[in-house]
Design a protein around this motif. Structure first.
Motif, short mmCIF file in Angstrom:
data_model
loop_
_atom_site.label_atom_id
_atom_site.label_comp_id
_atom_site.label_asym_id
_atom_site.label_seq_id
_atom_site.Cartn_x
_atom_site.Cartn_y
_atom_site.Cartn_z
N LYS A 147 -37.04 -46.98 -31.02
CA LYS A 147 -36.71 -45.56 -30.91
C LYS A 147 -36.98 -45.09 -29.48
O LYS A 147 -37.97 -45.49 -28.88
CB LYS A 147 -37.56 -44.75 -31.90
CG LYS A 147 -37.10 -43.30 -32.06
CD LYS A 147 -37.77 -42.66 -33.27
CE LYS A 147 -37.22 -41.25 -33.48
NZ LYS A 147 -37.81 -40.60 -34.67
N ALA A 148 -36.09 -44.27 -28.95
CA ALA A 148 -36.24 -43.80 -27.57
C ALA A 148 -36.93 -42.45 -27.54
O ALA A 148 -36.65 -41.57 -28.36
CB ALA A 148 -34.87 -43.70 -26.90
N TYR A 149 -37.84 -42.28 -26.58
CA TYR A 149 -38.61 -41.04 -26.45
C TYR A 149 -38.49 -40.49 -25.04
O TYR A 149 -38.27 -41.24 -24.08
CB TYR A 149 -40.09 -41.30 -26.75
CG TYR A 149 -40.35 -41.78 -28.16
CD1 TYR A 149 -40.46 -40.89 -29.22
CD2 TYR A 149 -40.48 -43.15 -28.43
CE1 TYR A 149 -40.69 -41.34 -30.51
CE2 TYR A 149 -40.70 -43.61 -29.72
CZ TYR A 149 -40.82 -42.70 -30.77
OH TYR A 149 -41.04 -43.15 -32.04
N LEU A 150 -38.66 -39.17 -24.95
CA LEU A 150 -38.76 -38.52 -23.64
C LEU A 150 -40.24 -38.18 -23.45
O LEU A 150 -40.77 -37.23 -24.04
CB LEU A 150 -37.90 -37.25 -23.61
CG LEU A 150 -37.96 -36.39 -22.35
CD1 LEU A 150 -37.69 -37.21 -21.09
CD2 LEU A 150 -37.00 -35.21 -22.45
N PHE A 151 -40.92 -38.99 -22.63
CA PHE A 151 -42.35 -38.81 -22.38
C PHE A 151 -42.54 -37.78 -21.27
O PHE A 151 -42.15 -38.01 -20.13
CB PHE A 151 -43.00 -40.13 -21.98
CG PHE A 151 -42.98 -41.17 -23.07
CD1 PHE A 151 -43.85 -41.08 -24.15
CD2 PHE A 151 -42.08 -42.23 -23.03
CE1 PHE A 151 -43.83 -42.04 -25.16
CE2 PHE A 151 -42.06 -43.19 -24.03
CZ PHE A 151 -42.94 -43.09 -25.11
N VAL A 152 -43.12 -36.62 -21.63
CA VAL A 152 -43.40 -35.57 -20.65
C VAL A 152 -44.90 -35.62 -20.37
O VAL A 152 -45.72 -35.39 -21.25
CB VAL A 152 -42.99 -34.19 -21.18
CG1 VAL A 152 -43.33 -33.10 -20.16
CG2 VAL A 152 -41.48 -34.16 -21.49
N GLN A 203 -35.02 -30.81 -29.78
CA GLN A 203 -35.53 -31.59 -30.91
C GLN A 203 -34.97 -33.02 -30.86
O GLN A 203 -35.66 -33.99 -31.15
CB GLN A 203 -35.09 -30.91 -32.22
CG GLN A 203 -35.59 -31.58 -33.48
CD GLN A 203 -36.96 -31.08 -33.90
OE1 GLN A 203 -37.24 -29.91 -33.77
NE2 GLN A 203 -37.79 -31.97 -34.38
N SER A 204 -33.70 -33.13 -30.47
CA SER A 204 -33.02 -34.44 -30.47
C SER A 204 -33.54 -35.37 -29.37
O SER A 204 -33.24 -36.57 -29.38
CB SER A 204 -31.51 -34.25 -30.30
OG SER A 204 -31.18 -33.92 -28.95
N LEU A 205 -34.31 -34.84 -28.41
CA LEU A 205 -34.78 -35.65 -27.28
C LEU A 205 -36.05 -36.44 -27.60
O LEU A 205 -36.48 -37.26 -26.79
CB LEU A 205 -35.01 -34.77 -26.05
CG LEU A 205 -33.80 -33.99 -25.52
CD1 LEU A 205 -34.19 -33.20 -24.28
CD2 LEU A 205 -32.62 -34.90 -25.22
N ASN A 206 -36.66 -36.19 -28.76
CA ASN A 206 -37.90 -36.89 -29.14
C ASN A 206 -38.97 -36.77 -28.05
O ASN A 206 -39.45 -37.77 -27.51
CB ASN A 206 -37.64 -38.37 -29.44
CG ASN A 206 -36.79 -38.58 -30.66
OD1 ASN A 206 -36.89 -37.82 -31.63
ND2 ASN A 206 -35.94 -39.59 -30.64
N ALA A 210 -53.21 -41.11 -23.28
CA ALA A 210 -53.06 -40.61 -24.65
C ALA A 210 -51.62 -40.20 -24.91
O ALA A 210 -51.06 -39.37 -24.18
CB ALA A 210 -53.99 -39.42 -24.89
N PHE A 211 -51.03 -40.79 -25.94
CA PHE A 211 -49.68 -40.41 -26.37
C PHE A 211 -49.81 -39.43 -27.54
O PHE A 211 -50.46 -39.75 -28.55
CB PHE A 211 -48.89 -41.65 -26.83
CG PHE A 211 -48.63 -42.64 -25.74
CD1 PHE A 211 -47.52 -42.53 -24.92
CD2 PHE A 211 -49.52 -43.71 -25.52
CE1 PHE A 211 -47.29 -43.45 -23.90
CE2 PHE A 211 -49.29 -44.63 -24.51
CZ PHE A 211 -48.16 -44.50 -23.70
N GLY A 212 -49.21 -38.26 -27.40
CA GLY A 212 -49.23 -37.29 -28.49
C GLY A 212 -48.20 -37.64 -29.55
O GLY A 212 -47.41 -38.58 -29.39
N GLN A 213 -48.20 -36.89 -30.62
CA GLN A 213 -47.16 -37.06 -31.63
C GLN A 213 -45.85 -36.48 -31.11
O GLN A 213 -45.86 -35.46 -30.42
CB GLN A 213 -47.56 -36.35 -32.92
CG GLN A 213 -48.76 -36.97 -33.62
CD GLN A 213 -48.97 -36.40 -35.00
OE1 GLN A 213 -48.03 -36.04 -35.68
NE2 GLN A 213 -50.22 -36.30 -35.41
N PRO A 214 -44.72 -37.12 -31.42
CA PRO A 214 -43.43 -36.54 -31.04
C PRO A 214 -43.32 -35.12 -31.58
O PRO A 214 -43.70 -34.86 -32.74
CB PRO A 214 -42.41 -37.47 -31.71
CG PRO A 214 -43.13 -38.77 -31.88
CD PRO A 214 -44.56 -38.41 -32.14
N LEU A 215 -42.86 -34.19 -30.75
CA LEU A 215 -42.79 -32.78 -31.16
C LEU A 215 -41.66 -32.58 -32.17
O LEU A 215 -40.51 -32.93 -31.89
CB LEU A 215 -42.58 -31.89 -29.93
CG LEU A 215 -43.67 -31.96 -28.85
CD1 LEU A 215 -43.36 -31.00 -27.71
CD2 LEU A 215 -45.05 -31.65 -29.43
#
Length: 376
Positions: free
Chosen positions: A103-108, A230-233, A288-293
């Motif tokens: 799964k692809a994520y946008l890490f901010v 939302q679609s950007l994970n 620390a990686f948070g939960q996907p919003l």
């Protein structure tokens, strides 16, 4: 390069571009001189002419097998292992259970170090058995051809900041927004800092303008802000360094701006900061990686506040944070006090509060958040 390669001006290299890029790097005398300068500072000047061919020969042998992006990533991972062993006491990570393979994520992410922030995120993802990210990097760091080659080899894509007029700025931002969505649709995760430039004062805050840039492609597609984001994970990421190798440099810059009204960077300052951040001692580090919003607000400012809340909540505090805030902590020993005093003494007396602010900010923010939650 195909006619359909609309992101060619900003995207990282593909597999078929790796070997030619490495050849160009090895042939770049400025790149070879930079290696000599940092690896053999006492010999680089008088014996540079003798050492240069040896460095080129060594690089050709070492990099001959690097013909794919994946091979480059493995080489970077091996370098990171060595660097971490030399420049940190320990690296810990949390939140990997929130991330799904494939799964692809946008890490901010909060932004404290030019190169190490995304490098450490990648290293931790690698430990979790997940694919590494494509990294957003400002073109202000790519003034040298060799820097561009290195970054694009390491899955970096370019954020163009040098546009002159409003129309060109808008075009570049729209292009960037489309590329980020394109990457995610290709199942390629993306890392981007929460704001332009490092948080030199310790105040990690998300710029709403970055979130508006994300939405430009969604607006073009006729989607609502909330639904598109939302679609950007989006996954908030917090990096906590016990010691910042560039802390004195950051404070000197802030102090000069405060006392003289402006600050002029030297030609190689960004490169020096990158190198200092990589090789400088960082003590303990936590990623620390948070939960996907999942519950995205309808306004960029509200989303920025939500990301900030997630980042500050995850900050790992160290004894030096308490020391900087003038608070007691059971783990503050003489050695830590000595390190702190050395840092303070390296600054003009008037600049000392700025260093305290840099290190105290995470603790004070967490305490403010806790107090706010108690009153709700």
């Amino acid at each position: 390069m195909s006619d359909q390669d609309i992101y060619a001006d900003i995207r990282p290299y593909n597999d078929d571009e790796v070997a030619p890029a490495i050849e160009r790097l090895i042939a770049d005398d400025e790149f070879i001189q930079a290696i000599l300068h940092y690896r053999f500072p006492h010999l680089a000047g008088p014996f540079g002419w003798l050492l240069s061919p040896l460095v080129k020969f060594a690089l050709k042998r070492r990099w001959a097998r690097l013909t794919t992006v994946q091979a480059v990533q493995r080489q970077v991972a091996a370098f990171m292992d060595r660097m971490i062993a030399k420049s940190t006491n320990n690296i810990t990570t949390s939140g990997g259970e929130h991330l799904q393979p494939g799964k692809a994520y946008l890490f901010v992410s909060n932004h404290r170090d030019i190169a190490m922030d995304p490098a450490l995120v990648n290293w931790c993802l690698h430990q979790y058995g997940l694919d590494t990210v494509r990294i957003a990097i400002g073109d202000n760091l790519l003034r040298k051809a060799c820097a561009t080659e290195l970054m694009k080899l390491n899955k970096s894509f370019i954020v163009k900041r040098g546009a002159k007029g409003p129309r060109e700025i808008l075009k570049n931002l729209s292009h960037l927004s489309a590329y980020i969505k394109h990457s995610l649709e290709q199942q390629q995760s993306v890392w981007i800092a929460q704001k332009e430039g490092r948080a030199k004062d310790g105040n990690d805050a998300t710029e709403a303008a970055i979130l508006k840039m994300f939405y430009m492609e969604g607006k073009k597609r006729g989607e609502q802000f909330k639904d598109y984001l939302q679609s950007l994970n989006i996954v908030p990421v917090c990096l906590s360094y016990e010691y910042d190798p560039c802390d004195i440099d950051k404070i000197n810059e802030l102090w000069q701006k405060q006392t003289q009204g402006s600050y002029q960077k030297s030609e190689f300052e960004d490169i020096d900061s990158i190198i200092k951040g990589i090789v400088g001692f960082k003590g303990r580090v936590h990623v620390a990686f948070g939960q996907p919003l999942t519950d995205i607000p309808s306004e960029p400012e509200q989303l920025a506040a939500l990301i900030d809340h997630n980042i500050w909540q995850q900050y790992r505090l160290y004894p030096i944070n308490y020391l900087a805030a003038g608070m007691q902590h059971h783990s503050v020993d003489e050695h830590i006090v000595e390190i702190w005093q050395q840092r303070l003494q390296a600054l003009p007396p008037g600049a000392m509060p700025l260093l305290c602010q840099l290190y105290a900010a995470p603790l004070l923010k967490q305490q403010a958040e806790a107090a706010k939650n108690c009153t709700i």
